[in-house]
Structures are given as C-alpha cells and as structure tokens.
Scaffold this active site. Sequence first.
Site, PDB file in Angstrom:
ATOM      1  N   LYS A 155       0.780  -1.111  -0.024  1.00 25.62           N
ATOM      2  CA  LYS A 155       0.179   0.067  -0.107  1.00 25.62           C
ATOM      3  C   LYS A 155       0.864   1.240  -0.196  1.00 25.62           C
ATOM      4  CE  LYS A 155      -0.272  -0.465   4.901  1.00 25.62           C
ATOM      5  NZ  LYS A 155      -0.810  -1.153   5.928  1.00 25.62           N
ATOM      6  N   ARG A 176     -10.588   0.133  14.542  1.00 26.11           N
ATOM      7  CA  ARG A 176     -10.329   0.817  13.106  1.00 26.11           C
ATOM      8  C   ARG A 176     -11.470   0.311  12.250  1.00 26.11           C
ATOM      9  NH1 ARG A 176      -4.458   0.868  10.324  1.00 26.11           N
ATOM     10  NH2 ARG A 176      -4.972  -1.116   9.710  1.00 26.11           N
ATOM     11  N   TYR A 197      16.193  31.497   4.493  1.00 24.65           N
ATOM     12  CA  TYR A 197      15.011  32.517   5.055  1.00 24.65           C
ATOM     13  C   TYR A 197      15.025  32.920   6.178  1.00 24.65           C
ATOM     14  CZ  TYR A 197      13.130  31.428   0.387  1.00 24.65           C
ATOM     15  OH  TYR A 197      12.788  31.123  -1.111  1.00 24.65           O
ATOM     16  N   MET A 212      12.103  25.262   0.136  1.00 27.83           N
ATOM     17  CA  MET A 212      11.155  24.341  -0.770  1.00 27.83           C
ATOM     18  C   MET A 212      11.813  23.121  -1.418  1.00 27.83           C
ATOM     19  SD  MET A 212       8.304  25.006  -3.561  1.00 27.83           S
ATOM     20  CE  MET A 212       7.281  26.114  -2.552  1.00 27.83           C
TER      21      MET A 212
HETATM   22  C1  LIG Z   1       0.134  -1.872   6.827  1.00 26.53           C
HETATM   23  C2  LIG Z   1      -0.471  -3.006   7.254  1.00 26.53           C
HETATM   24  C3  LIG Z   1       0.267  -4.272   7.578  1.00 26.53           C
HETATM   25  C4  LIG Z   1       1.770  -4.234   7.524  1.00 26.53           C
HETATM   26  O1  LIG Z   1       2.271  -3.479   8.890  1.00 26.53           O
HETATM   27  P1  LIG Z   1       3.607  -3.310   9.104  1.00 26.53           P
HETATM   28  O2  LIG Z   1       3.987  -2.791  10.439  1.00 26.53           O
HETATM   29  O3  LIG Z   1       4.390  -2.540   8.174  1.00 26.53           O
HETATM   30  O4  LIG Z   1       4.270  -4.658   8.992  1.00 26.53           O
HETATM   31  C5  LIG Z   1      -0.136  -5.522   7.948  1.00 26.53           C
HETATM   32  N1  LIG Z   1      -1.673  -5.398   8.091  1.00 26.53           N
HETATM   33  C6  LIG Z   1      -2.556  -4.344   7.537  1.00 26.53           C
HETATM   34  C7  LIG Z   1      -4.059  -4.799   7.772  1.00 26.53           C
HETATM   35  C8  LIG Z   1      -1.841  -3.282   7.225  1.00 26.53           C
HETATM   36  O5  LIG Z   1      -2.556  -2.282   6.903  1.00 26.53           O
END
Ligand SMILES: *Cc1c(COP(=O)(O)O)cnc(C)c1O
Length: 814
Positions: free
Chosen positions: A483, A582, A709, A758
Amino acid sequence: MNYTIKEIADITNSEIIGNGEIKIKNIAFDSRTIYSTKHTAFLAINTKKNSGQKYIDSVIEKGIETIITENQIDNSSINQIITKNSVEFLQTLAKYHFENSNINSIGITGSNGKTILKEWLYQCLANEFVTVKSPKSFNSQIGLPLSLLQIEKKHELGIFEVGISKPEEMKNQENIFHPNIGLLTHIGTAHSANFSSEEELIYEKLKLFKNSEIIFYNADNLLTVKIINQLYSSKKLISYGLEISNDIHIISDVNDRTQDIQIKYFDEIITLPIFQRDEATLTNVLALLGILKELKISNSDIKEKIDALKAIEMRLESIEGIRNNLIINDSYNLDLDSLKIAFQFIGEYNKPKKSLILTDILDSSENSQELYAEVSELVNEQKFDKVFLIGEEISAFYEFFKSETFTFNNTNQFIDSKIINEIENQVILLKGARKFEIEKIKEILELRKHDTVLEINLNAILHNINFHKSLLKPETKMMAMVKANAYGLGSYEISEFLQLHHIDYLGVAFADEGVELRKKGITTPIIVMNPEQHSYDAVIEYNLEPEIYSLRVLELFNEQLIKSGNQQKYPIHIKLETGMHRLGFKDFELDELNEKLNTMNVKVQSIFSHLSSSDVPEEKEFTLSQIKTFEKNSNYLINQLGYKPLRHILNSAGISNYSDYQYDMVRIGIGMIGESSNKKIKKQLQDSVSFKTVVSQISEVKYGESVGYSRKFKAEHDIKIATIPVGYADGIPRMVGNNVGNVGINKKLCPIVGNVCMDMMMINVDNANVKEGDSVVIFNSHPTLEEFSKYCNTITYEVLTSISPRVKRIYIKN
Ligand SMILES: *Cc1c(COP(=O)(O)O)cnc(C)c1O
C-alpha cells in the site's frame, strides 16, 4: 559438470528415453532464469510446495531438449531422464560430482553472514586459486547440490554455503558435501520454528563438519563453544568473535575512528583499516582473517585484500535510458559466472530487443581462445540484436559472434563512434571489467541524471523477507503490504519483484492501487484493505479481493457483484475487530454476517484481524488478548461457514514477536524494508532504501552573516556551508532545519542549518572535508532511517511515505 545423459543415468540409477550420448553441462530448475539451452537439462523438481512438472512445456518452448522428470512425458523429440525422486536425483549427482573432484573446500554454515562471508572469501581468494562458489545464496537441499555441480576440472578451491531449515537436514547436506575447512558463523537466537531449541539447532549445524580437518567458529555464543568442544575436541578448532577469550579477537577501541582496528590472531597483532564497525561486520572480518591466514596469505596481502572489500558493490543496476532504452549496468566485475548471472537477469525484462556491450575479460587463468569461444557461445544463445566488443583481446575473436558485431579498442573509441545513438527501445546490457570504465557509457545513455535519488536494494528486501520466513513454518503463506506506493518505494517495481519470488498475496489500501498493478501485469492475488464504495466495479473488473469489514460493505459489494453478472464464488476477506477499533466485525455481528454470506455468491478466502501494538513490549498482555479474541471469533465464524478460510493476524512486528500465532498467513510491511523496533531482529535485517543527493555549492559564510529564509541562522564565526538540492517539497519536513537534523557527508554527520527551503537546504560542513559534487546521505547509513525519523519526530513509515514522487527511484539487484 560435463556428463553424457547416459553417465548421469548410471550415476543416479535412472532410466533414459532418447539419446544418451548428449552432453549435459548445466542443470536448470527455474524456468525463468534459463540463459542457455544448449547442454542444459531441465530438472522438474517436485517439492511439497511446488512441482516443476508444470513448467516443462514452457522450457521446451524455450529450446530445452533434455528434461529430468519423475513422470514421463509424451514427446518423442525430447530426451528424458526418468527419476523416482527429483531432489534425491540432484543430491546423488552432486555427491558423485563433488567426491570425484579434487577440490579444496570451505563449507560455511550458521544463521547469519553466510553469503557475505562467502562473497568476501571469494573476492580475496579468487586471484590466488581458481575458485568456484555458490551462486547468490544457494544453500538449501536443492541450492547446495546445484552449487556443487558448478565445480569444473580447473577449480582448485570451492566455497559453498550450506543452510538448513529443519532437523535432520544437515546429515543429508554433509553426505553430499564434506568440506575440508569448516566455518560456523553467528548463530541467531531467533531460531526457526522447526527447531525446539537453540541447542538442537547448533548440534544440527555442526554436523556439516563431521569430516572437516579444521573448524573456525564464532565463539561469542557460549552454547556453541560447549557443543563444539563436546563433538569435535579432536579437531583443530579456531574460535573468533568479539569476546577477548577467542583465538581471534579485537584489541583496539572500535569506537575510536581515528585508529585502525587491531586484531589479535593468536600471538600476533594485525592492524586492518575497517570503516564499517557494526558488530556483524567486525565479527565477519575476524572469520575472514582466520581463513586467509590458514590459507597462508601474507599479512600485507590480507591488508590489501580486506581494504579492497570496501569498494565492493556487487550489483546490477537498471536505469531508464534515453530513446526509451533500459540500461542494465554491471561494470563491477566481469567473469564467466557474472556474465551468466547477467544473462539470467536480462531475461526478466519485457523489451523486444536487446544489445550487449562487452569488454575483455581480464585476470582469467584460461586460455583466451577457449575462453572467448565459451563466451561467444553463451552470447550467441541470447540472440542479441547488436554486440559491441570493447578491448583488443575480445575484438580479436570477433568472428565467433553471430549477432551484428562491432569492435573497438577502448571505451573512448566506442563513445566517439556515436554508434550507440542508433539503438532505441532496447535493453542494453553493459558488462565490463573495471579497467574499461564503461560507466562512462552509462552516463551518456542515462535519461535523467538525478542528483537526488531514492535507491532501493531489491536483494535486501528479499533477504528481509527470507529472514522473516525463517521465523515461520515453511507452509505459512506471506502477504506483502504494498500500500501507499509500497511504503514509498514504488508499488509496481516492488510487486513485480515479489511476484517473481512467489509472494502469496499482495495488499493494497485502495482499489486504484490494485488496478494499476493489474494493468502493468501483476497476476498475484491482491487484497484491497479499504475498498471504497465507488470502486467496487473496478475491484471486480480487475479481479481484486476486497476486505469486508461491515455488513453495510458486504451488502453494497454484493449488489455490485450481482450487477456485474459474476458467476463464480467471488473471493472476499473478512476483517474482525479485536481491539484496534479501526475497521472490522464485532462478535455480536457474526451470526448476521454468516446468514448474509450464505445467501451470496462469495467465498471467504480469509479471516483476519490487525494487531495494534505488536511492536510494544509493554502491551504484550493486550496483544495476547487481541489474539485470543481473534481465535475465538474466527473459530465461531469458521464453524458456521462449514469450510476453512485462511487466517492471519501478524504484521512485521507480529512475525518477530508473536510467531506462535502465525496461523496460515502473515502480512509483512516495514520488516521487508529492513526496519524493526526489536533490536535483535533489526540487526539481522538489511537496509533496503537510501536517500541520497550531492552538494550543489559550497559557500564561505563570514562571522555575523546569515543563512536562508528569515535569517534563522547567523554564523558565530567564519564557517563553510554546503547547499544541497533537497527541500520540503521532496518530503523533508521543515522541522528538521535549524540544527534539529543532520545529513551524512563523507561519513560525518553535518547539521542542517537555517530553515529548510522548498527545494534546497543548507548544511554546516565546517567539520567535514567536503567539495562540490560530493555525495550526501539523507539516510540510510549515517544517519540511519531510524535516526532520521527521530529528527523528524516521527516513525520510519511516515518518513518513507512522505518522500515526494518527484524523487527518482533507482532499483538495484545483485
Ligand atoms: C500496513 C499493514 C500491515 C503491515 O504492517 P507493518 O507494521 O508494516 O508490518 C499489515 N496488515 C495490515 C492490515 C496493514 O494495513
């Protein structure tokens, strides 16, 4: 190896169908990496996990004419060796081959450091002896025999690594390979789930040295010391490690960087220049020193060889080139083995044509006529569009090469000819001995020269995945979370690499991330963690598997499923809420969930939950309660469903800290990148990303003058400032300015001064010896990603995912 089919059948007690007189020089088992079909037999390996049988058609299509198989196939134009057991076949052949060679051998085993020590030993010894080594980290029940089969008559020394994953395997390994010199590297405390104790693991590993004359062993682990003395007190045992009780240990202060490292080798003191001073590197250097001494290398040669290791960058890099070419650059070393590896590698790219730039092969002990005959035979099989030979020696054998071939005396002559400008839309493999400086060609061919890059080492990612796998049962599946653009590293590139290495599942957050992967050709199952309502049609169209976390989502998804005319049971994944709060189903919703599922055309592919605190040791009790809730609620649901979906709950930290609860699958994320908050685990992982740039300009700033800056920095005395072309638009938080953060220049940490701009920031380089154009490390060595994240007052995840897409990503593979 070099045997006829008949000889192979006799050695292994197998049957032949077809022509027994054909010579076989290679055995290939992976249909994806066949680089030569002549004299190659394809072995269809059957293991519990996979059957090579299904690849037979595709290798025959590639031109393979001999197969070794457990099940006869119906094709009279193919020679077949029929064996009862493919793995035993390979082992029997390798044992015969090894025992009939006259080679001096080093066998390396242990939990960590096998591959690096093997590579170092090879670097140091290949000029002294004609040496063969295991390719990559081939050390398994299959990898070891394949490595041994690489031994040829000319070889004087063999360096092989030997691994095991289960009890009793080492006996088997030792039966085919009995090294003269044994080397036991570090034994990790995190042992594989297949061993009941560390003791059992050590006993098993040591079986490799049953017939060795001398054993070098890392003696910082007291259990190892005890067991090795029990087993092998009659052998020559040499201990090495950081403890001063060892035969080989360090006596100088390793933290004092003004001093070289002083090593006590029995009664002798040897001083070595070693830059990297982490425990693992230093321990490995001690082992290396021991073996070099044993092989009678002089102290001055040892010093020179170990110093040269600093320059090791054994890797192939792929770079986008001008005219839509893809440049594969391997200008580190050139010998036949590395050429073969490069040829395996270019097969993985989808470009219609490929060309080769190849230089003289230096420091080879072989007769050049024979050498280039062999080289050209290999090259001819790759069917390059054009071949460019650079160097007087290789050019003399011009006629051996069948592609359209051009010759040049040196690299400059090649560049001046401008002939390369005629190539477009191809893979161009650059393969040269260092002396030829073919990186100059790379520079000309590169599309964009980027000063600022995020460099991603795919091999390190593979190492990290394999390390996590070693903590699990072999049958446990693994999902890689890609992701958020694979945590900023590049979702397609990472996914493609993981797919090649047979990852079981990929995980994305949103449907469009999955759609992009499918469009680019990723076929591995993909789970979408947060399928938004508007994207259900895309989910179905692209064969993505949604996470279903509520009754509402289930209903909506099912409506879309019906609309789409879907006929099969569509795979979905049920998320249970166990304490993270969640997403997910709670226990009181399970009955209704089950009722609904029964009426729908879906199949629950997996049931899972997510741990909120698997990396927080203080929250162990809470984590176990989450697992308990998961166990209970998932069982409840499974009982109602009447079939068994996969179950999974562990993320990366979960794999390291709670491997007892691995269920059927785990979900790795940050761990594959090489990060862990568990120090013991972190030590065994490899850094896979580095964020780098170069110094644009150096200015002298006088006492009282200001920088940047809002004049936030004013010089308290005359100082030197370096400007680097990275700013908050690249993802560096503005808060690291004003002396909060540092970057690494020439191995020194230098503070970021004034406000971050930037696209740029300024660095106080008063204490570092810096010139314009020098390389700058934002992370990951000095400072590390973790240190950099601390400057930013956040976690590594956020730093990685904040790096702007405009920063060029470069991928490196060995
Ligand atoms: C991102 C995620 C993981 C991986 O987590 P890490 O801490 O990077 O190993 C596993 N399961 C779900 C549902 C996630 O969203």
